[in-house]
Design a protein around this motif. Structure first.
Motif, PDB file in Angstrom:
ATOM      1  N   GLU A  25     -66.104  71.499 -36.705  1.00 17.58           N
ATOM      2  CA  GLU A  25     -66.220  72.807 -37.348  1.00 17.58           C
ATOM      3  C   GLU A  25     -66.265  73.945 -36.331  1.00 17.58           C
ATOM      4  OE1 GLU A  25     -69.964  74.097 -39.202  1.00 17.58           O
ATOM      5  OE2 GLU A  25     -68.829  74.391 -41.055  1.00 17.58           O
ATOM      6  N   VAL A  43     -61.325  70.232 -39.531  1.00 11.72           N
ATOM      7  CA  VAL A  43     -62.521  71.075 -39.505  1.00 11.72           C
ATOM      8  C   VAL A  43     -63.782  70.225 -39.714  1.00 11.72           C
ATOM      9  CG1 VAL A  43     -63.727  72.936 -40.711  1.00 11.72           C
ATOM     10  CG2 VAL A  43     -61.282  73.142 -40.229  1.00 11.72           C
ATOM     11  N   GLY A  85     -61.680  75.966 -44.155  1.00  9.08           N
ATOM     12  CA  GLY A  85     -62.229  75.791 -42.812  1.00  9.08           C
ATOM     13  C   GLY A  85     -63.417  76.668 -42.484  1.00  9.08           C
ATOM     14  N   ARG A  93     -60.370  71.035 -33.310  1.00  6.56           N
ATOM     15  CA  ARG A  93     -59.956  72.181 -34.135  1.00  6.56           C
ATOM     16  C   ARG A  93     -58.986  73.099 -33.393  1.00  6.56           C
ATOM     17  NH1 ARG A  93     -63.587  75.683 -38.450  1.00  6.56           N
ATOM     18  NH2 ARG A  93     -61.829  76.893 -39.192  1.00  6.56           N
ATOM     19  N   GLN A 127     -68.908  77.231 -44.335  1.00  4.08           N
ATOM     20  CA  GLN A 127     -68.069  76.636 -45.375  1.00  4.08           C
ATOM     21  C   GLN A 127     -68.434  77.187 -46.755  1.00  4.08           C
ATOM     22  OE1 GLN A 127     -65.523  74.925 -44.402  1.00  4.08           O
ATOM     23  NE2 GLN A 127     -66.287  74.974 -42.294  1.00  4.08           N
TER      24      GLN A 127
END
Lengths: 323, 323
Positions: A204, A200, A110, A210, A129
């Motif tokens: 994100e 995610v 994540g 999330r 990431q």
């Protein structure tokens, strides 16, 4: 995937490994060939000062932006290596090899990274990431039970918020999972990584979906701080309280709540905080005092479907006490 | 834009100001109402330890992710505030008020932030765009000449790599610019911000076009380190050497090179490094030793058009010595 595959993913690039003393002692022989930066084992390494020491070592090694930083370890190493990679020379390529169940199903997935600042957990960090994450089940064997349970609590969480079929498989496989049966683990880890990666991928920056991943954690963090229990135990207690609130709200049928409590118990996880809930509520109140006596919490519509709601603290207190 | 407009851009949000002692003394009365974190003035504040102290203060102030961090100052404050905003709680909204010419035309624009680690400049940082940047020309008045020249060197750089018309206006306005004439400055700052913003907008991560902004800086950084001259002076000398290389390569006609040298000189900027170039070349060699005796440099096709080339160090040495 196996730790050994890291070498292929690094390819022709220079790499530097960040790991801790324990992981290096256990698996160092299997590390790909690369310079190593070894930090102390445990949460104490997750500090800005350790990041500073790693930066210094990278500068001495004359690491440039083409070098890949490979973190090999549990949550602490993954969080630290990810943060250093995100900030050294404004960003190095980063790969992670997760060596604990918790890191494999949660910390390494994540892109959240960071360090603690004194008593403030994850105060400093970024969301970025990694290029790849390797979850090698062979690395899990030497773990103490409490650490395995931390990972199992997060796996149950993923099932509860997004995958009813996984929940049923966890119910069937509770005993094999606790015994680290490779097949049961492979299914649980793969499913967890798939669920978290998908959530995610859609959000994100944690602006919406999330937040579901905080199921059990709003209360869990307060319980962890006040009661001093392990993260896994605290999240389990937090999930049970959130389940209780979901039932009281008329969303979740009582039999589903019983199944959830049954699974957590069979995984050896506690479901009730000992002592009075007042201290936990006080910790929540201090944390969230700008929100005027209400709390954002993730509740369950049903097993496999979660939703964020705003609740009065008094309701939360009642659920922590009763149930 | 004026410093006073920061209040509108913050709107109803909570804000915390990061500034330094000098800027707070000079302009503190004009700051929007907000908690202030004041760091020491000068490059010494651009350290990981200062970032740590700012994090700690933000935690004490119980700053959450909805709070805007407003950096008010020169390059050091903008770089530090941008870095803290990028990493505190994995990212706070950030606004910058640039109070030096260099910050207005360079440091505050483009999202690069960071701190030094001992002798390693900008070793730790990220690339993250602020929500807004305010360049208030009224804030420039109390600057020492050397700092003004730093900014002017970057403005000339922007003209040389991207805007021949701006270069002509700079030639006409050299004297007014040095005297901080508001109209001449407004044109130069606005044009510079426009050029840098456009380049960064097309290549934020510096994979291609953004490298053009290093014109004069590859040599400039080595000159700054070895000769101990100001950044502006070093970049000016670096640009003159890059111009010389562009002429030798047959790209740039000699009269254009003379015009460039003439403008730099009229802006009070040096165009030749004193002493032997060997130490500068040695510094370049140490920095870039993995590239096998060659150097990536930005040269000029013509005034207003740049290109990256790979050159043998020997050619660079000759241009530094001669010309």
């Amino acid at each position: 995937m196996r730790l050994e595959q890291a070498a292929q993913l690094i390819g022709a690039r220079q790499a530097v490994i960040v790991s801790d003393e324990n992981v290096t002692r256990l698996f160092g022989e299997r590390f790909p060939p690369a310079a190593r930066i070894v930090v102390e084992a445990g949460e104490g390494a997750k500090r800005l000062e350790t990041a500073g020491a790693v930066y210094r070592r990278l500068a001495e090694l004359e690491v440039d932006r083409a070098t890949l930083l490979l973190g090999i370890g549990g949550g602490v190493v993954c969080d630290l290596a990810g943060f250093v990679a995100a900030t050294y020379l404004r960003g190095l390529p980063c790969g992670l090899v997760a060596t604990t169940l918790l890191a494999q199903v949660d910390a390494a997935i994540g892109g959240k990274n960071g360090v603690n600042l004194e008593r403030f957990k994850n105060l400093v960090g970024t969301i970025r990431q990694p290029e790849f994450v390797i979850c090698d089940l062979d690395l899990l064997q030497p773990l103490p039970l409490a650490e395995v349970q931390c990972g199992l609590a997060e796996i149950v969480k993923h099932a509860l918020i997004a995958d009813a079929a996984l929940f049923e498989r966890l119910e069937r496989n509770a005993a094999p999972l606790l015994a680290l049966d490779p097949q049961a683990l492979a299914d649980a880890v793969t499913s967890s990584v798939r669920i978290k990666t998908a959530v995610v991928g859609r959000d994100e920056q944690e602006r919406g979906e999330r937040r579901m991943l905080n199921f059990g954690h709003t209360l869990g963090h307060a319980i962890e701080r006040v009661r001093g229990v392990s993260h896994g135990a605290a999240v389990s207690i937090g999930m049970r309280a959130a389940v209780e609130l979901s039932v009281r709200k008329g969303w979740l049928p009582a039999p589903a709540a019983e199944r959830i409590e049954g699974l957590l118990t069979r995984l050896g996880l506690p479901v009730r905080a000992e002592g009075e809930p007042a201290a936990i509520i006080e910790a929540l109140r201090r944390d969230k005092k700008r929100e005027g006596g209400r709390l954002h919490m993730v509740l369950l519509r049903r097993i496999g479907l979660a939703e964020v709601v705003s609740l009065p603290l008094a309701e939360v207190e009642a659920a922590l006490a009763g149930g």
